[in-house]
Scaffold this motif. Structure first.
Motif, PDB file in Angstrom:
ATOM      1  N   LYS A  26      18.647 -26.345 -32.587  1.00 47.54           N
ATOM      2  CA  LYS A  26      17.871 -27.151 -31.928  1.00 47.54           C
ATOM      3  C   LYS A  26      17.358 -26.756 -30.289  1.00 47.54           C
ATOM      4  O   LYS A  26      17.021 -27.243 -29.591  1.00 47.54           O
ATOM      5  CB  LYS A  26      17.410 -28.006 -32.049  1.00 47.54           C
ATOM      6  CG  LYS A  26      15.978 -28.955 -31.643  1.00 47.54           C
ATOM      7  CD  LYS A  26      15.505 -30.000 -32.686  1.00 47.54           C
ATOM      8  CE  LYS A  26      14.326 -30.645 -32.064  1.00 47.54           C
ATOM      9  NZ  LYS A  26      13.893 -32.134 -32.513  1.00 47.54           N
ATOM     10  N   TYR A  27      18.940 -27.789 -30.191  1.00 48.77           N
ATOM     11  CA  TYR A  27      19.256 -27.816 -28.821  1.00 48.77           C
ATOM     12  C   TYR A  27      20.227 -26.684 -28.503  1.00 48.77           C
ATOM     13  O   TYR A  27      21.698 -27.139 -27.856  1.00 48.77           O
ATOM     14  CB  TYR A  27      19.432 -29.467 -28.076  1.00 48.77           C
ATOM     15  CG  TYR A  27      18.796 -30.224 -28.981  1.00 48.77           C
ATOM     16  CD1 TYR A  27      17.614 -30.087 -28.359  1.00 48.77           C
ATOM     17  CD2 TYR A  27      18.968 -31.354 -29.815  1.00 48.77           C
ATOM     18  CE1 TYR A  27      17.227 -31.127 -28.511  1.00 48.77           C
ATOM     19  CE2 TYR A  27      18.058 -32.475 -30.041  1.00 48.77           C
ATOM     20  CZ  TYR A  27      17.198 -32.146 -29.350  1.00 48.77           C
ATOM     21  OH  TYR A  27      16.042 -32.914 -30.008  1.00 48.77           O
ATOM     22  N   ARG A  28      20.715 -25.582 -27.971  1.00 47.03           N
ATOM     23  CA  ARG A  28      21.184 -24.825 -27.374  1.00 47.03           C
ATOM     24  C   ARG A  28      21.867 -24.882 -26.540  1.00 47.03           C
ATOM     25  O   ARG A  28      20.840 -24.827 -25.245  1.00 47.03           O
ATOM     26  CB  ARG A  28      21.099 -24.110 -27.432  1.00 47.03           C
ATOM     27  CG  ARG A  28      22.199 -22.105 -27.220  1.00 47.03           C
ATOM     28  CD  ARG A  28      20.886 -21.252 -27.709  1.00 47.03           C
ATOM     29  NE  ARG A  28      22.223 -20.145 -27.919  1.00 47.03           N
ATOM     30  CZ  ARG A  28      22.244 -18.807 -27.869  1.00 47.03           C
ATOM     31  NH1 ARG A  28      20.466 -18.506 -28.450  1.00 47.03           N
ATOM     32  NH2 ARG A  28      23.390 -18.285 -27.854  1.00 47.03           N
ATOM     33  N   SER A  29      23.273 -25.118 -25.993  1.00 45.88           N
ATOM     34  CA  SER A  29      23.608 -25.222 -24.903  1.00 45.88           C
ATOM     35  C   SER A  29      24.376 -23.754 -23.532  1.00 45.88           C
ATOM     36  O   SER A  29      25.000 -23.587 -24.784  1.00 45.88           O
ATOM     37  CB  SER A  29      24.803 -26.064 -24.276  1.00 45.88           C
ATOM     38  OG  SER A  29      25.734 -26.280 -23.350  1.00 45.88           O
ATOM     39  N   ALA A  30      22.810 -23.766 -22.573  1.00 42.77           N
ATOM     40  CA  ALA A  30      22.832 -22.902 -22.422  1.00 42.77           C
ATOM     41  C   ALA A  30      22.448 -22.595 -20.927  1.00 42.77           C
ATOM     42  O   ALA A  30      21.100 -23.678 -20.698  1.00 42.77           O
ATOM     43  CB  ALA A  30      22.230 -21.505 -23.272  1.00 42.77           C
ATOM     44  N   ILE A  31      22.330 -21.337 -20.577  1.00 42.97           N
ATOM     45  CA  ILE A  31      22.085 -21.368 -19.328  1.00 42.97           C
ATOM     46  C   ILE A  31      21.244 -19.681 -19.419  1.00 42.97           C
ATOM     47  O   ILE A  31      22.220 -18.587 -19.556  1.00 42.97           O
ATOM     48  CB  ILE A  31      22.960 -21.522 -17.665  1.00 42.97           C
ATOM     49  CG1 ILE A  31      23.571 -22.688 -17.409  1.00 42.97           C
ATOM     50  CG2 ILE A  31      22.322 -20.850 -16.366  1.00 42.97           C
ATOM     51  CD1 ILE A  31      24.959 -22.624 -17.062  1.00 42.97           C
ATOM     52  N   TYR A  32      20.047 -19.635 -18.715  1.00 44.30           N
ATOM     53  CA  TYR A  32      19.246 -18.227 -19.060  1.00 44.30           C
ATOM     54  C   TYR A  32      19.407 -17.666 -17.532  1.00 44.30           C
ATOM     55  O   TYR A  32      18.281 -18.159 -17.030  1.00 44.30           O
ATOM     56  CB  TYR A  32      18.293 -18.877 -19.680  1.00 44.30           C
ATOM     57  CG  TYR A  32      18.261 -19.240 -21.501  1.00 44.30           C
ATOM     58  CD1 TYR A  32      18.323 -18.503 -22.439  1.00 44.30           C
ATOM     59  CD2 TYR A  32      18.421 -20.692 -21.293  1.00 44.30           C
ATOM     60  CE1 TYR A  32      18.990 -19.133 -23.424  1.00 44.30           C
ATOM     61  CE2 TYR A  32      18.546 -21.195 -22.460  1.00 44.30           C
ATOM     62  CZ  TYR A  32      19.237 -20.181 -23.890  1.00 44.30           C
ATOM     63  OH  TYR A  32      18.783 -20.446 -24.516  1.00 44.30           O
ATOM     64  N   THR A  33      19.593 -17.010 -17.399  1.00 47.98           N
ATOM     65  CA  THR A  33      19.592 -16.056 -16.363  1.00 47.98           C
ATOM     66  C   THR A  33      18.991 -15.199 -15.875  1.00 47.98           C
ATOM     67  O   THR A  33      18.212 -14.762 -16.897  1.00 47.98           O
ATOM     68  CB  THR A  33      21.246 -15.500 -16.115  1.00 47.98           C
ATOM     69  OG1 THR A  33      21.056 -14.958 -16.642  1.00 47.98           O
ATOM     70  CG2 THR A  33      22.445 -17.138 -15.974  1.00 47.98           C
ATOM     71  N   PHE A  34      18.681 -14.154 -14.773  1.00 51.08           N
ATOM     72  CA  PHE A  34      17.353 -13.163 -14.855  1.00 51.08           C
ATOM     73  C   PHE A  34      17.729 -12.109 -14.233  1.00 51.08           C
ATOM     74  O   PHE A  34      17.433 -11.481 -14.184  1.00 51.08           O
ATOM     75  CB  PHE A  34      15.968 -13.922 -14.165  1.00 51.08           C
ATOM     76  CG  PHE A  34      15.064 -14.756 -14.738  1.00 51.08           C
ATOM     77  CD1 PHE A  34      14.101 -14.125 -15.472  1.00 51.08           C
ATOM     78  CD2 PHE A  34      15.935 -16.310 -15.151  1.00 51.08           C
ATOM     79  CE1 PHE A  34      13.565 -15.367 -16.133  1.00 51.08           C
ATOM     80  CE2 PHE A  34      15.284 -16.942 -15.610  1.00 51.08           C
ATOM     81  CZ  PHE A  34      13.588 -16.626 -15.765  1.00 51.08           C
TER      82      PHE A  34
END
Length: 171
Positions: free
Chosen positions: A82-90
Motif C-alpha cells: 500500500k505504501y511503496r517506498s519509491a521515487i517516480y521519475t519522468f
C-alpha cells in the motif's frame, strides 16, 4: 531568469502525511495525492503524491532527502504494498539525480534504504474530499497523532526550506 518547474512522484507512507509534508515547503507549487504506478509494474498502484516544484527554490535532491527522512525508507513492513517506498521519475535526469541522492543519503541511515527509483507510469487523483487533508482537518485525531509529529520533525530537520507561514500553527 525563467523558473524551472518540475514534477516528481513520491511514495512511502500515507498520502495524507506526504501531502502535508510537501505542501509545507518553500518552492513547492502544488501537491496532488492519490495512487501512482510505474512502468516497471503498470497495474500496481500505491499511495503517493505528485509534487510540482520550482527547482530554483528547492532542489530535487532536497525533496528526496525530506522524503527519506519523513517515512520508513529502510523498513519492509507489512504495509509496503500500500505504501511503496519509491521515487517516480519522468526522465533520465531525474532518474540520475534520484539514484545519486539515495547513494549519498545512505550514510544518514543505519539500515539499507529500500526506496526504489522507478519510471512514472500513471497517477490517479484521490477523491476531492480527501485532498489537502491535513490543512483542511488539522484538529482530527489522525492529523494530530500521525501527521503533526512528521511536520514537527520537518521543522526540526529542514527548517531552511519550510514555509514558516504554513506551519506557524506548530510553533
Amino acid at each position: 531568469m525563467l523558473n524551472k518547474i518540475s514534477t516528481i512522484g513520491l511514495g512511502g507512507s500515507c498520502h495524507w502525511c506526504t501531502e502535508a509534508i510537501f505542501l509545507s515547503l518553500k518552492g513547492v507549487i502544488s501537491v496532488q495525492q492519490g495512487w501512482i504506478s510505474s512502468d516497471e509494474a503498470p497495474e500496481f498502484f500505491s499511495e503517493a503524491v505528485m509534487v510540482t516544484f520550482d527547482e530554483q527554490q528547492i532542489s530535487l535532491a532536497i525533496l528526496i532527502s525530506i522524503h527519506l527522512h519523513t517515512h520508513s525508507c529502510t523498513s519492509s513492513h507489512s504495509m509496503r504494498d500500500k505504501y511503496r517506498s519509491a521515487i517516480y521519475t519522468f526522465d533520465d535526469h531525474q532518474m540520475s539525480v534520484a539514484g545519486e541522492a539515495l547513494e549519498h543519503l545512505q550514510k544518514e541511515f543505519p539500515d539499507p534504504i529500500i526506496t526504489e527509483v522507478l519510471n512514472f507510469h500513471e497517477f490517479k487523483l484521490n477523491k476531492t474530499e480527501y485532498l489537502n487533508y491535513y490543512y483542511s482537518n488539522p484538529e482530527k485525531p489522525f492529523c494530530q497523532n500521525i501527521v503533526k509529529p512528521k511536520l514537527l520533525e520537518l521543522l526540526n530537520k529542514f527548517s531552511k526550506v519550510v514555509d514558516n507561514d504554513r506551519l506557524q500553527h506548530l510553533r
